[in-house]
Motif scaffolding. Structure first.
Motif, PDB file in Angstrom:
ATOM      1  N   ILE A 331      40.838 -23.577 -17.196  1.00 60.48           N
ATOM      2  CA  ILE A 331      40.995 -22.233 -16.656  1.00 60.48           C
ATOM      3  C   ILE A 331      39.654 -21.682 -16.179  1.00 60.48           C
ATOM      4  N   GLU A 332      38.608 -21.877 -16.986  1.00 59.60           N
ATOM      5  CA  GLU A 332      37.290 -21.388 -16.593  1.00 59.60           C
ATOM      6  C   GLU A 332      36.808 -22.084 -15.332  1.00 59.60           C
ATOM      7  N   LYS A 333      37.118 -23.386 -15.198  1.00 62.04           N
ATOM      8  CA  LYS A 333      36.693 -24.138 -14.008  1.00 62.04           C
ATOM      9  C   LYS A 333      37.345 -23.564 -12.746  1.00 62.04           C
ATOM     10  N   ILE A 334      38.606 -23.153 -12.865  1.00 59.49           N
ATOM     11  CA  ILE A 334      39.275 -22.522 -11.714  1.00 59.49           C
ATOM     12  C   ILE A 334      38.538 -21.247 -11.327  1.00 59.49           C
ATOM     13  N   GLY A 335      38.129 -20.457 -12.332  1.00 59.06           N
ATOM     14  CA  GLY A 335      37.369 -19.239 -12.063  1.00 59.06           C
ATOM     15  C   GLY A 335      36.047 -19.520 -11.390  1.00 59.06           C
ATOM     16  N   VAL A 336      35.356 -20.585 -11.826  1.00 57.67           N
ATOM     17  CA  VAL A 336      34.081 -20.958 -11.221  1.00 57.67           C
ATOM     18  C   VAL A 336      34.277 -21.361  -9.765  1.00 57.67           C
ATOM     19  N   ASP A 337      35.333 -22.134  -9.494  1.00 52.96           N
ATOM     20  CA  ASP A 337      35.620 -22.562  -8.115  1.00 52.96           C
ATOM     21  C   ASP A 337      35.921 -21.353  -7.228  1.00 52.96           C
ATOM     22  N   ARG A 338      36.640 -20.383  -7.777  1.00 48.12           N
ATOM     23  CA  ARG A 338      36.943 -19.168  -7.006  1.00 48.12           C
ATOM     24  C   ARG A 338      35.672 -18.365  -6.743  1.00 48.12           C
ATOM     25  N   ALA A 339      34.784 -18.353  -7.710  1.00 50.12           N
ATOM     26  CA  ALA A 339      33.517 -17.642  -7.530  1.00 50.12           C
ATOM     27  C   ALA A 339      32.732 -18.226  -6.361  1.00 50.12           C
ATOM     28  N   LYS A 340      32.680 -19.555  -6.284  1.00 48.29           N
ATOM     29  CA  LYS A 340      31.960 -20.218  -5.189  1.00 48.29           C
ATOM     30  C   LYS A 340      32.615 -19.911  -3.844  1.00 48.29           C
ATOM     31  N   LYS A 341      33.946 -19.869  -3.825  1.00 48.33           N
ATOM     32  CA  LYS A 341      34.659 -19.573  -2.579  1.00 48.33           C
ATOM     33  C   LYS A 341      34.399 -18.141  -2.127  1.00 48.33           C
ATOM     34  N   GLU A 342      34.403 -17.198  -3.068  1.00 48.65           N
ATOM     35  CA  GLU A 342      34.136 -15.797  -2.725  1.00 48.65           C
ATOM     36  C   GLU A 342      32.714 -15.644  -2.189  1.00 48.65           C
ATOM     37  N   ALA A 343      31.778 -16.406  -2.750  1.00 52.04           N
ATOM     38  CA  ALA A 343      30.387 -16.340  -2.292  1.00 52.04           C
ATOM     39  C   ALA A 343      30.267 -16.785  -0.836  1.00 52.04           C
ATOM     40  N   GLU A 344      31.064 -17.761  -0.448  1.00 53.94           N
ATOM     41  CA  GLU A 344      31.022 -18.257   0.935  1.00 53.94           C
ATOM     42  C   GLU A 344      31.448 -17.179   1.932  1.00 53.94           C
ATOM     43  N   ASN A 345      32.365 -16.301   1.531  1.00 58.46           N
ATOM     44  CA  ASN A 345      32.911 -15.285   2.438  1.00 58.46           C
ATOM     45  C   ASN A 345      32.221 -13.928   2.329  1.00 58.46           C
ATOM     46  N   ALA A 346      31.217 -13.834   1.469  1.00 54.79           N
ATOM     47  CA  ALA A 346      30.587 -12.532   1.199  1.00 54.79           C
ATOM     48  C   ALA A 346      29.579 -12.149   2.273  1.00 54.79           C
ATOM     49  N   ASP A 347      29.443 -10.823   2.483  1.00 51.89           N
ATOM     50  CA  ASP A 347      28.369 -10.296   3.335  1.00 51.89           C
ATOM     51  C   ASP A 347      27.083 -10.151   2.524  1.00 51.89           C
ATOM     52  N   LEU A 348      27.235  -9.889   1.231  1.00 53.14           N
ATOM     53  CA  LEU A 348      26.089  -9.661   0.343  1.00 53.14           C
ATOM     54  C   LEU A 348      26.363 -10.317  -1.008  1.00 53.14           C
ATOM     55  N   ILE A 349      25.346 -10.951  -1.548  1.00 52.23           N
ATOM     56  CA  ILE A 349      25.444 -11.520  -2.886  1.00 52.23           C
ATOM     57  C   ILE A 349      24.434 -10.832  -3.793  1.00 52.23           C
ATOM     58  N   LEU A 350      24.934 -10.280  -4.877  1.00 52.26           N
ATOM     59  CA  LEU A 350      24.066  -9.744  -5.926  1.00 52.26           C
ATOM     60  C   LEU A 350      23.975 -10.833  -6.993  1.00 52.26           C
ATOM     61  N   TYR A 351      22.854 -11.524  -7.017  1.00 48.36           N
ATOM     62  CA  TYR A 351      22.693 -12.631  -7.956  1.00 48.36           C
ATOM     63  C   TYR A 351      22.022 -12.117  -9.224  1.00 48.36           C
ATOM     64  N   VAL A 352      22.774 -12.132 -10.327  1.00 47.21           N
ATOM     65  CA  VAL A 352      22.325 -11.506 -11.572  1.00 47.21           C
ATOM     66  C   VAL A 352      21.640 -12.544 -12.462  1.00 47.21           C
ATOM     67  N   VAL A 353      20.466 -12.183 -12.953  1.00 42.00           N
ATOM     68  CA  VAL A 353      19.684 -13.031 -13.856  1.00 42.00           C
ATOM     69  C   VAL A 353      19.394 -12.238 -15.126  1.00 42.00           C
ATOM     70  N   ASP A 354      19.608 -12.869 -16.275  1.00 38.01           N
ATOM     71  CA  ASP A 354      19.232 -12.271 -17.557  1.00 38.01           C
ATOM     72  C   ASP A 354      17.715 -12.262 -17.635  1.00 38.01           C
ATOM     73  N   LEU A 355      17.124 -11.073 -17.657  1.00 36.81           N
ATOM     74  CA  LEU A 355      15.668 -10.950 -17.604  1.00 36.81           C
ATOM     75  C   LEU A 355      14.997 -11.621 -18.802  1.00 36.81           C
ATOM     76  N   LYS A 356      15.671 -11.665 -19.956  1.00 32.42           N
ATOM     77  CA  LYS A 356      15.081 -12.321 -21.128  1.00 32.42           C
ATOM     78  C   LYS A 356      15.020 -13.839 -20.930  1.00 32.42           C
ATOM     79  N   GLU A 357      16.063 -14.374 -20.293  1.00 36.48           N
ATOM     80  CA  GLU A 357      16.112 -15.821 -20.082  1.00 36.48           C
ATOM     81  C   GLU A 357      15.261 -16.246 -18.894  1.00 36.48           C
ATOM     82  N   GLY A 358      15.113 -15.345 -17.933  1.00 36.79           N
ATOM     83  CA  GLY A 358      14.341 -15.669 -16.735  1.00 36.79           C
ATOM     84  C   GLY A 358      15.117 -16.551 -15.769  1.00 36.79           C
TER      85      GLY A 358
END
Length: 509
Positions: A331-358
């Protein structure tokens, strides 16, 4: 002259019918409006309306507001006080005394209303129009509409009032499309641009270009028909500059279409990142509400979540996605695949990084994959840092090949930095020129396609001149451009296309 022709089998019904519809939202409200348009509008109004003045519709002012009652004369209920001095019983919806009661001594009084009379051609449709302002109850509004239909009108199709305004020449097709854009406007900027188009900004620009094209085309045709009196010597040298000017104007309009789409539809924004980076927290912060589930467990978000955020003149169609990682969970893999597909069609990507992890190696790989997209790296969870050392070590200096990407540090939990992020998004997409009242911004996809078609034809004509092509061949490309531009304003449009455009309208408009 409008070249629109009605074909057999078209979805819109007979344009000679008198039509009626409820023009306001059918919910409990202060008032609702029922509109009637067509040759029988005044006759129908006479059959159902009794004014306090006792006048027939023909005796009322051509553009007047009249107080009275809607009466169903086909209902035998007698609601009228027989006394000569009876006053209207507003609570029970009963009629006035004197001359008024003589007009409907038999019949059911349905509601106390204001009736607006608008005589052709000075109305929205350029037909005789009646509008009934009744009380806003759902039952009473539907009942009045039913009485109107029972007395000879038919229910209007979606957008049919505006279509009649177009067919009767009150507005052109680009103005008609602006009407639905006004109704659907998501921001003040979209509203202002649609109002400009309704006032004719697109129409005026198209007419200006078409007149230049048809002028040159007519000269060529005249010279070919009468070469003894009209010469084409030196014509192409003179015309080349004008065609290049037309080309520039068309290119300028086409160049506005990307910005126009963002104004009308909003910026398709994908929130992307590794699991537990704070993507859902960022969505909640932008929405200023707890819309997405937030936990410390990585992989909480398993499907895309779509929301709309409006700030100022900017509309973000935000998609919160599952964290990107290699996973054996189906189920999680399906969500990941959908995330990649949505990124392809996006006008803007907000790429979030955990500041503690860097910024890790996996982050860099993903940023490399989306390097052609407009991206803002969002270093989240600044509230958890005692100092910004981790940001110095893992932030800007850790971007590697993505070092030129826009980035910002913020806390989705406290809201610190959210306003700065919004301003960064606005500056990334809008350069300020759209606020110029003189600008014409193309927001309609149909207009964009026709402008590109016209531009191609003008380019062919310019290339033909440079290659010394015979003038009679130039007219073919010129007329193609002329007709493509005419389709934008509806000078030549197939009925199937018109029906499809107006079906997108709401009922009663």
């Amino acid at each position: 002259m409008r070249l629109y022709k009605k074909k057999k089998g078209s979805d819109m019904l007979n344009s000679n019918d008198t039509i009626a519809a409820i023009c306001t939202g059918l919910t409990g409200s202060g008032i609702n409006i029922i509109r009637i348009s067509g040759d029988e509008a005044f006759r129908i109004a006479d059959d159902i309306f009794v004014g306090k003045s006792g006048k027939k519709i023909a005796e009322m002012g051509n553009f007047s507001v009249n107080y009275g009652f809607i009466v169903d004369k086909n209902n035998s209920v007698d609601n009228v006080d027989k006394s000569q001095d009876a006053e209207p019983d507003i609570a029970n919806g009963q009629g006035a005394g004197g001359d008024v009661k003589k007009q409907y001594a038999v019949g059911e009084t349905v509601d106390e209303v204001l009736l607006l009379k608008m005589q052709a051609p000075h109305s929205y449709t350029k037909e005789d129009v009646i509008e009934i302002d009744c009380h806003g109850g759902i039952m009473v509004t539907k009942k009045i509409l039913g009485i109107v239909l029972k007395n000879g009108a038919r229910l209007a199709e979606p957008g049919e009032f505006t279509k009649r305004a177009f067919l009767n020449g009150r507005i052109d097709l680009s103005q008609a499309e602006a009407v639905i854009d006004i109704i659907n406007a998501k921001s003040n900027l979209a509203l202002k641009n649609s109002v400009k188009q309704l006032k004719g900004s697109v129409k005026d620009k198209i007419i200006e270009i078409r007149e230049k094209i048809i002028s040159k085309t007519a000269y060529i045709e005249a010279a070919l028909d009468d070469p003894e009196h009209i010469s084409l010597d030196g014509f192409t040298d003179e015309a080349l500059g004008e065609f290049e000017d037309i080309e520039k104007k068309l290119k300028k309009l086409v160049d506005t279409t990307d910005e126009g789409r963002l104004i009308n539809e909003g910026i398709n924004t994908c929130i992307l990142g590794l699991p537990n980076a704070g993507k859902s927290s960022l969505l909640n912060a932008l929405l200023d509400e707890e819309r997405a589930i937030v936990t410390d467990i990585a992989g909480t978000t398993r499907d895309v979540l779509k929301e709309t955020v409006v700030f100022g003149d900017v509309v973000l169609n935000i998609i919160d996605t599952a964290g990107i990682r290699d996973t054996g969970d189906v189920i999680e893999k399906i969500g990941v695949d959908r995330a990649k597909k949505e990124a392809e069609n996006a006008d803007l990507i907000l790429y979030v990084v955990d500041l503690k992890e860097g910024l890790g190696e996996k982050d860099r790989e993903i940023l490399e994959e989306i390097k052609d997209k407009k991206t803002i790296v969002v270093y989240n969870k600044s509230d958890l840092l005692a100092e910004n050392g981790a940001f110095t070590e893992n932030g800007k200096n850790g971007l590697g090949s993505a070092g030129e990407i826009a980035h910002i540090t913020l806390s989705s939990k406290t809201g610190e930095g959210i306003e700065e992020l919004k301003n960064m998004i606005k500056s990334l997409f809008y350069n300020g020129s759209i606020n110029n009242s003189e600008d014409v911004i193309i927001t309609n996809e149909r207009h964009r396609e026709l402008l590109i078609k016209a531009l191609k034809s003008v380019d062919n004509c310019i290339n033909g001149i440079k290659q010394n092509v015979s003038e009679d061949f130039l007219t073919i490309d010129l007329m193609d451009a002329y007709e493509a531009l005419g389709s934008i304003i509806g000078e030549s449009v197939e009925d199937d296309l018109a029906d499809r455009i107006f079906k997108d309208f709401c009922m009663g408009k």
